[in-house]
Design a protein around this motif. Sequence first.
Motif, PDB file in Angstrom:
ATOM      1  N   GLU A 500       0.653  -1.031  -0.040  1.00 17.82           N
ATOM      2  CA  GLU A 500       0.017  -0.050   0.103  1.00 17.82           C
ATOM      3  C   GLU A 500       0.742   1.257   0.055  1.00 17.82           C
ATOM      4  N   ASP A 558      -6.958   1.972  -1.976  1.00 16.10           N
ATOM      5  CA  ASP A 558      -8.514   1.009  -2.460  1.00 16.10           C
ATOM      6  C   ASP A 558      -9.554   2.453  -2.872  1.00 16.10           C
ATOM      7  N   ASN A 561      -8.555   3.593  -6.559  1.00 17.94           N
ATOM      8  CA  ASN A 561      -8.843   2.425  -7.367  1.00 17.94           C
ATOM      9  C   ASN A 561     -10.587   2.746  -7.814  1.00 17.94           C
ATOM     10  N   GLU A 562     -11.022   2.641  -6.890  1.00 17.14           N
ATOM     11  CA  GLU A 562     -12.534   2.916  -7.059  1.00 17.14           C
ATOM     12  C   GLU A 562     -13.105   4.137  -7.593  1.00 17.14           C
ATOM     13  N   GLU A 572      -8.991  -3.180 -12.992  1.00 18.96           N
ATOM     14  CA  GLU A 572      -8.390  -2.455 -11.457  1.00 18.96           C
ATOM     15  C   GLU A 572      -7.464  -1.638 -11.971  1.00 18.96           C
TER      16      GLU A 572
END
Length: 766
Positions: A500, A558, A561-562, A572
């Motif tokens: 991350e 995350d 990415n969304e 993705e």
Amino acid sequence: MDLPIDLRTFHLRRSRDSKTEKDPTPRDSITNESKADQSEAKSTPLISPEKKESPVNPYNRADWSKMNTKWPLPDMDDNEINSVNSLSQLDCGPFPKSYMDTCSCCPRDIFDKHDADTFTNYKGIAFKDACCKIHWTRKERYQNIKAKVDRAIKRHKIFLIRGELPKLKEALEKRGWVQKYEATKTRTLPYGSVASLEARSLGDLTQHDGSLNEKAVIFALLRHKSPDFIWDCRNDFVDWHRGLSSNTILNRYQKPSIYTSKLGMARLLEEAHWLYEKDVSSVLFPRSYNLSREPKAFLDDFRLTAAAGLLKWFVQTMQNDQAVTQNQGQRFIPMSRLEFAIKRCEEFIACENHQNIDEEFDIELSEEEWNSFLDDYAAAVHDSATIEITSERSGEQLQKYLEVTNTALSKLKDVDPQYELNGMRNIWILKPSELCCGTGISISHNLKDIFRRVKSRPKDYFIVQKYIERPLLIHETKFDIRQWYLVTSTFPMTIWLFKEGLLRFSSKPYTFSTYHEAIHICNTAIQEKYDEERRRRRKRGISEEIVKTIRDQGWDCDKLNEYLKQTGYEGEPYYEKIYPKMAEAIVLTMLAAQEHMDRRRCSFELYGADFVVMEDLSVWLIEINTNPRMHPPSSRITKRLYSNVLESLVKVIMDVPVNAVADTGGFSLVYKQNIPDFRPYLGPCLFVFGKSITLQEHPRKRDKKKKSNGASKQQQQQQPQQLLPQLPQQPQHRAWTAPPMIPRLREPKIVDFIDYLNTARCTAAN
């Protein structure tokens, strides 16, 4: 087993500098924790050095069979290691007797009934005075500290942190490590250069309330002991003191500025394309210059970027129908500037396509011509100037220029790998090569201003880098990505990447109206200043600061990415396009720096790489930071990430060398270099330049007569055999210096190196 087996020399027996002392505590008094650690150490198998996952260094081969037999197992008593130091003011004989010597308010016959185990049974005794409790509590605390330190010394678990990393300290102490403290005066010096025997900054052994000062006690007990693990947080780190033991685990490599400074990394990446490997190592790096050494190269690049920028601006204004509209008081530039820019771009395209070999495209332009063009370019792009229209046919001429411009830009895009990065504003960023935390960074598009700033500083102070004008924006805000990675071995190169990254956002929306650092520099140290300013405004009740910025929304990978999926990117996007490219850039950069890195066994280093993502999701490496900031956290995201990074780092360093399938936390192995098992000798590399000649023997006078007589006899003998086919006979000439009986090999023997290695491997395996 908590100690790294990969660092082989760490477990070797140390030389006896003083007489050894046996452990005063009997074996039966070992705590359950230490017994569990010993049983775990005995049951854990050692990694075989023959495994391919950990190849042996072929250039420094060691006899592992002999070395394994001499290893003292970790978490076991080592008689060669001295026991902990004693403090005369606290350690004065056996514990029960020392109590009676200092306090007479309790009857002596109570302790006469007990043996040496009174130390563990004294809690059942009724004390008559408070001084007894204070004294015995202090003595018990001291004995516990001393036993813990003694056990850590024998198990090689003494660590030293030069800085403030509470999460790292917590992770090590959970494993039974004990921290060694230093005096304030010696914290800034290379460890081992000056003896640290006093630490006034830690206070006295006994505090005002009568309790013990644990830090001061541990410092006194370990003042003559060398640490087994050192973490140095100094930004001015250069080298370790040569008196430091080779068995000590270090968190830094020597002289990292050679490849982590801005100028050093730019030099390494100039030739890094030779290390490119598809889906393994590749990097996109904005072109950079050292103006104190290469001003001409930067000047040519600046002028060419301005020419291409003017053409991009012209296409954009024609699409928006802004080139025809003219207002009063507005500045105008001549139409000939477009032709000037087109010619400069065509010359560059011809040079890149090697067309200048047959034709001459070099046109010498004066400084006045270039300065005049740059002034008009800056007026058009930065000051809202327009193209001057002098006649009714100007519209037709603009359309013709538009067609030629589109053709030139399409060709320029094919030959220029940084075409999209350039933009049209010709903005450059100046960074101090050796500084960090965003200190001294400035942005400018003015050529004179850039040279003035560089000349005001010493040589090799600044690096000038092309600014990325079209970064990927999230809600009109610029951001970059801090990606942590860990190098545990430089030969073979072994790289671990944290799963991350940290998204670092700017405080204000992205704009070119100003080059303020709160808009264009995403460094945490820079943005924190404006976060504090916003907090002060909120307390004053200013309404414009009540709305939270994107920095306060807690964006992570995350969520990014969304967001990309919602904006139209397929799959993705972060995990399939951004994260792999960051890993490839890190691998190639470290391979380029490998020959400059220290090959010390007991060393590792944590780095922080900064990336900027563009609108097309191309990932650009900006810089690599040694000693990245890990404390204090600036937000909830950094508080979580800093803790996870340090805890995972301890797992990789301590557990993976012992168990190849151990838990590595957030780190994953992204690259391990393949080193051949042997180094073949190919002989000296010799090159011969010159013209080849043929040496012949000239027959002497006597030999001529013999040859003539011999030839007449041979002709007579061969007359009856004229029907047989006559084969041509080639004369065999020999040089005077050549040996008469040894044939000379004139042709070189060429062998493919890869085939040679494969053949040698098969032969060795059989």
